[in-house]
Design an enzyme around this catalytic site. Structure first.
Site, PDB file in Angstrom:
ATOM      1  N   HIS A   1       0.550  -1.451   0.222  1.00 46.49           N
ATOM      2  CA  HIS A   1       0.153  -0.054  -0.427  1.00 46.49           C
ATOM      3  C   HIS A   1       0.933   1.002  -0.252  1.00 46.49           C
ATOM      4  O   HIS A   1       0.092   1.685  -0.440  1.00 46.49           O
ATOM      5  CB  HIS A   1      -0.600   0.328   1.426  1.00 46.49           C
ATOM      6  CG  HIS A   1      -1.992  -1.128   0.919  1.00 46.49           C
ATOM      7  ND1 HIS A   1      -2.601  -1.699   1.983  1.00 46.49           N
ATOM      8  CD2 HIS A   1      -2.424  -1.297  -0.156  1.00 46.49           C
ATOM      9  CE1 HIS A   1      -3.444  -2.789   1.628  1.00 46.49           C
ATOM     10  NE2 HIS A   1      -3.987  -2.534  -0.029  1.00 46.49           N
TER      11      HIS A   1
ATOM     12  N   GLU B   1       9.462 -13.059 -27.395  1.00 51.08           N
ATOM     13  CA  GLU B   1      10.290 -13.126 -26.747  1.00 51.08           C
ATOM     14  C   GLU B   1      11.578 -13.645 -26.676  1.00 51.08           C
ATOM     15  O   GLU B   1      12.601 -13.635 -26.026  1.00 51.08           O
ATOM     16  CB  GLU B   1       9.929 -12.422 -25.398  1.00 51.08           C
ATOM     17  CG  GLU B   1       8.689 -13.601 -24.518  1.00 51.08           C
ATOM     18  CD  GLU B   1       8.737 -13.330 -23.159  1.00 51.08           C
ATOM     19  OE1 GLU B   1       8.941 -12.088 -22.488  1.00 51.08           O
ATOM     20  OE2 GLU B   1       7.271 -13.786 -22.888  1.00 51.08           O
TER      21      GLU B   1
ATOM     22  N   ASP C   1      13.130 -10.008 -22.448  1.00 42.15           N
ATOM     23  CA  ASP C   1      13.144 -10.893 -22.640  1.00 42.15           C
ATOM     24  C   ASP C   1      14.149 -11.234 -23.868  1.00 42.15           C
ATOM     25  O   ASP C   1      15.175 -11.924 -23.304  1.00 42.15           O
ATOM     26  CB  ASP C   1      12.114 -12.252 -22.210  1.00 42.15           C
ATOM     27  CG  ASP C   1      12.580 -11.953 -20.829  1.00 42.15           C
ATOM     28  OD1 ASP C   1      13.147 -12.515 -19.975  1.00 42.15           O
ATOM     29  OD2 ASP C   1      10.474 -12.022 -20.468  1.00 42.15           O
TER      30      ASP C   1
ATOM     31  N   CYS D   1       5.269  -4.500 -25.935  1.00 43.17           N
ATOM     32  CA  CYS D   1       5.770  -3.961 -24.672  1.00 43.17           C
ATOM     33  C   CYS D   1       7.229  -3.681 -23.530  1.00 43.17           C
ATOM     34  O   CYS D   1       6.441  -3.699 -22.438  1.00 43.17           O
ATOM     35  CB  CYS D   1       4.583  -4.508 -24.079  1.00 43.17           C
ATOM     36  SG  CYS D   1       4.643  -6.507 -24.228  1.00 43.17           S
TER      37      CYS D   1
HETATM   38  C1  PEP Z   1       9.580  -8.319 -22.035  1.00 48.81           C
HETATM   39  O1  PEP Z   1       9.696  -9.410 -21.756  1.00 48.81           O
HETATM   40  O2  PEP Z   1       9.689  -7.777 -22.606  1.00 48.81           O
HETATM   41  C2  PEP Z   1       8.174  -8.202 -21.299  1.00 48.81           C
HETATM   42  C3  PEP Z   1       6.882  -7.244 -21.311  1.00 48.81           C
HETATM   43  O3  PEP Z   1       7.937  -8.660 -20.451  1.00 48.81           O
HETATM   44  P1  PEP Z   1       8.114  -9.209 -18.829  1.00 48.81           P
HETATM   45  O4  PEP Z   1       8.945  -7.942 -18.766  1.00 48.81           O
HETATM   46  O5  PEP Z   1       7.197  -9.104 -17.842  1.00 48.81           O
HETATM   47  O6  PEP Z   1       8.986 -10.394 -19.277  1.00 48.81           O
HETATM   48 MG    MG Z   2       9.221 -10.929 -20.609  1.00 54.01          MG
END
Ligand code: PEP
Ligand code: MG
Length: 588
Positions: A198, A438, A462, A509
């Site tokens: 929190h 990834e 990754d 992402c």
């Molecule tokens: C990534 O691998 O780029 C990803 C978004 O996943 P995480 O960072 O949760 O492994």
């Molecule tokens: Mg990842």
């Protein structure tokens, strides 16, 4: 000026933790040590007097909490303020209160002892319960217990706190955090706690930089010492060098400069000057971040890291609990799309205690774990499907490295759909299924995957570590973790081209999307969507609105011919200069 990497790698006065709330702050530390509460079990003669004391302490505790609840309601949104409402409800729990009163009468010892043992019992029950949020609620109850005991002992909350300090503490209860914000606290550093504590959530809502989970900051940092809190990267520097102070002061100045005029991008789309629209989506780790997603005007949730729930709860939530969580999430952002990623356990994330692995990043992670634990996987799939009735959920599979894994997953999803149909439970039968790209093997086979899925999301965090064989969390090889390496750019390009042959939409992402320096090249490489932490979205929109796709594409094509990261970085910097875009790299 030195680069961030140089500052970090040279520093032997840094403490690493979890970046819980973004921002940079330089200031004086205030070591907040909780007063140890001594509890007396001595006998009492006057039961009436003891009961009266208890009622008074209870009433005072309620009054204090009400005050805090009102501050919370005034300053925070309702969901977060509800933390305090839940505290108040405990003080009204007749079952708890009547057992305390009964025991005071029967045992004839100090009420503080009875309160301590009764509330601890209550805590114990909560810790053992499998219900959502119970683990953290149990910790909150510690705060309530201490509050009543302190009031029984007629002590006050000691607040000799000066204004404008950085609070360093082992842990912080929500009430402490809120009271500190009233003292215009500039930053928070804690030994314990994660992104979901929190204290972290409140810091984010108040925009106070915070680093949590440092393990030992309270043992290293001295009271009154100068510290720098880097809430973007999760570092704290104690007794900083002149070089570090200059570096971060410069960043602070830039940050203020960059924040000017940012708000106007809230309601604007991200469109290049020659009209190409890019979806700027949000990565959500903690449900509490949803308000930021909405206020930044994100196009949707590009990545919901469902495994964060496991840390919040300390285990796997039931199918019903998950269905409720995902439904709430999807309805909060409706009609925007919410991409829920299946539990990416393993690696450096939530560990399932049955497995001990020498190389967890190359081990039973993501889909590998899920296919090995199909009951858990099916519970999650059914929960996601149940939440998909309003047709704004997409489901994404992490760490896919072979087509067999994808086929097996699709088969399981079909089984789950059949089961739900049999039980007459509604769901979106056309819910889109995509994969994280990834792992290099999947990147190489991207065309084959593209014809099999509804979307791709490139996980550069990754992908870079596996392409370059560098541990993403290891400072010693951080130099080799090169997001602008020709290998990385060519791989992203290859994936995008492969996907386009089958009209499969591609998003990205990884953290690379949040590096504002990377945005033009990502757009130039043909990505239609990028997903990033909510705090970066407005910066990203502003940058996209300031260059043309045509020029970005030409720059990307040049970079694809280059041989080193350095050359590529220089070309990108030149692009920023040519297009008069302010450089925001490494600030966020
Ligand atoms: C990534 O691998 O780029 C990803 C978004 O996943 P995480 O960072 O949760 O492994
Ligand atoms: Mg990842």
């Amino acid at each position: 000026m030195k680069s961030f990497k140089e500052i970090i790698s040279k520093a032997n006065n840094k403490i690493a933790g979890i970046a819980a709330a973004p921002g940079i702050i330089i200031g004086k530390s205030y070591l907040f040590a909780k007063e140890k509460i001594e509890i007396s079990k001595s006998p009492i003669d006057d039961i009436e007097e003891a009961l009266k004391n208890f009622e008074e302490a209870l009433a005072l505790s309620k009054k204090e909490l009400n005050k805090i609840f009102n501050i919370a309601r005034e300053k925070m949104d309702e969901i977060r303020a509800a933390i305090f409402e839940a505290h108040l409800m405990i003080l009204d729990d007749e079952f708890l209160l009547s057992s305390i009163r009964k025991r005071i009468k029967e045992e004839k010892v100090q009420p503080e002892y009875i309160v301590a043992t009764e509330i601890s019992k209550y805590q114990q029950i909560m810790v053992q319960s499998s219900e959502y949020y119970m683990k953290e609620r149990a910790q909150d109850i510690e705060d309530i217990k201490n509050r009543i005991i302190r009031n029984l002992q007629k002590k006050r909350w000691q607040s000799k706190i000066e204004k404008d300090v950085i609070v360093i503490s082992e842990s912080l209860t929500p009430a402490d955090t809120l009271l500190f914000t009233k003292h215009e606290t500039k930053g928070f550093v804690t030994d314990h706690g994660g992104l979901t504590s929190h204290a972290a959530i409140i810091s984010r809502s108040f925009n106070i930089p915070a680093v949590v989970g440092t393990h030992n900051a309270t043992q290293i940092i001295k009271d009154g010492e100068l510290v720098i809190v880097d809430g973007f990267h999760g570092y704290v520097f104690y007794n900083p060098t002149e070089e570090q102070i200059n570096f971060y002061s410069e960043k602070q100045k830039k940050l203020i400069e960059l924040q000017k005029g940012l708000e106007e991008f809230k309601d604007k789309d991200a469109i290049t000057t020659d009209g190409k629209k890019i979806n700027v989506e949000a990565n959500v780790d903690v449900t509490g971040e949803i308000d930021l997603v909405i206020s930044a005007g994100a196009s949707g949730i590009g990545l919901y890291r469902s495994e964060q729930l496991l840390d919040e709860i300390g285990g796997f939530p039931s199918e019903d609990e998950q269905a409720l969580i995902y439904s709430k999430l999807a309805s909060r952002v409706y009609p925007l799309i919410c991409t829920i990623r299946a539990f990416d356990v393993g690696g450096d994330k939530f560990k399932f205690q049955d497995y001990k692995e020498p190389n967890p990043f190359l081990g039973l992670r993501g889909i590998r774990f899920l296919l090995d634990n199909q009951n858990l996987f099916k519970e999650q799939i059914r929960a996601v499907l149940r939440a998909s009735v309003h047709k704004n959920i997409k489901f994404m599979i992490p760490m896919v490295s072979t087509l067999d894994e994808l086929w097996e997953t699709k088969k399981i999803i079909e089984e789950c759909k059949k089961e739900l149909r049999k039980d007459k439970i509604h769901f979106d039968s056309k819910m889109k299924i995509g994969i994280m790209v990834e792992v290099p093997s999947t990147a190489v086979m991207s065309k084959d995957f593209a014809s099999e899925v509804d979307f791709f999301s490139i996980g550069t965090n990754d992908l870079i570590q596996y392409l370059m064989a560098v541990d993403r969390g290891n400072d010693l090889v951080a130099d080799l973790y090169q997001e602008f390496s020709p290998v990385v750019l060519r791989t992203i390009h290859y994936i995008v081209q492969g996907a386009k042959e089958f009209d499969t939409p591609v998003s990205l992402c990884g953290e690379m999307a949040a590096d504002t320096l990377a945005i033009p090249i990502l757009v130039g490489l043909g990505l239609d969507s990028i997903s990033m932490s909510p705090a970066t979205i407005l910066y990203a929109k502003r940058i996209i609105n300031s260059f043309s796709y045509k020029k970005a594409k030409a720059m990307a094509e040049e970079c694809l011919q280059m041989k080193t990261e350095k050359e590529i970085q220089q070309r990108i910097l030149k692009f920023f200069e040519e297009n008069n875009i302010s450089r925001t790299r490494n600030i966020i």
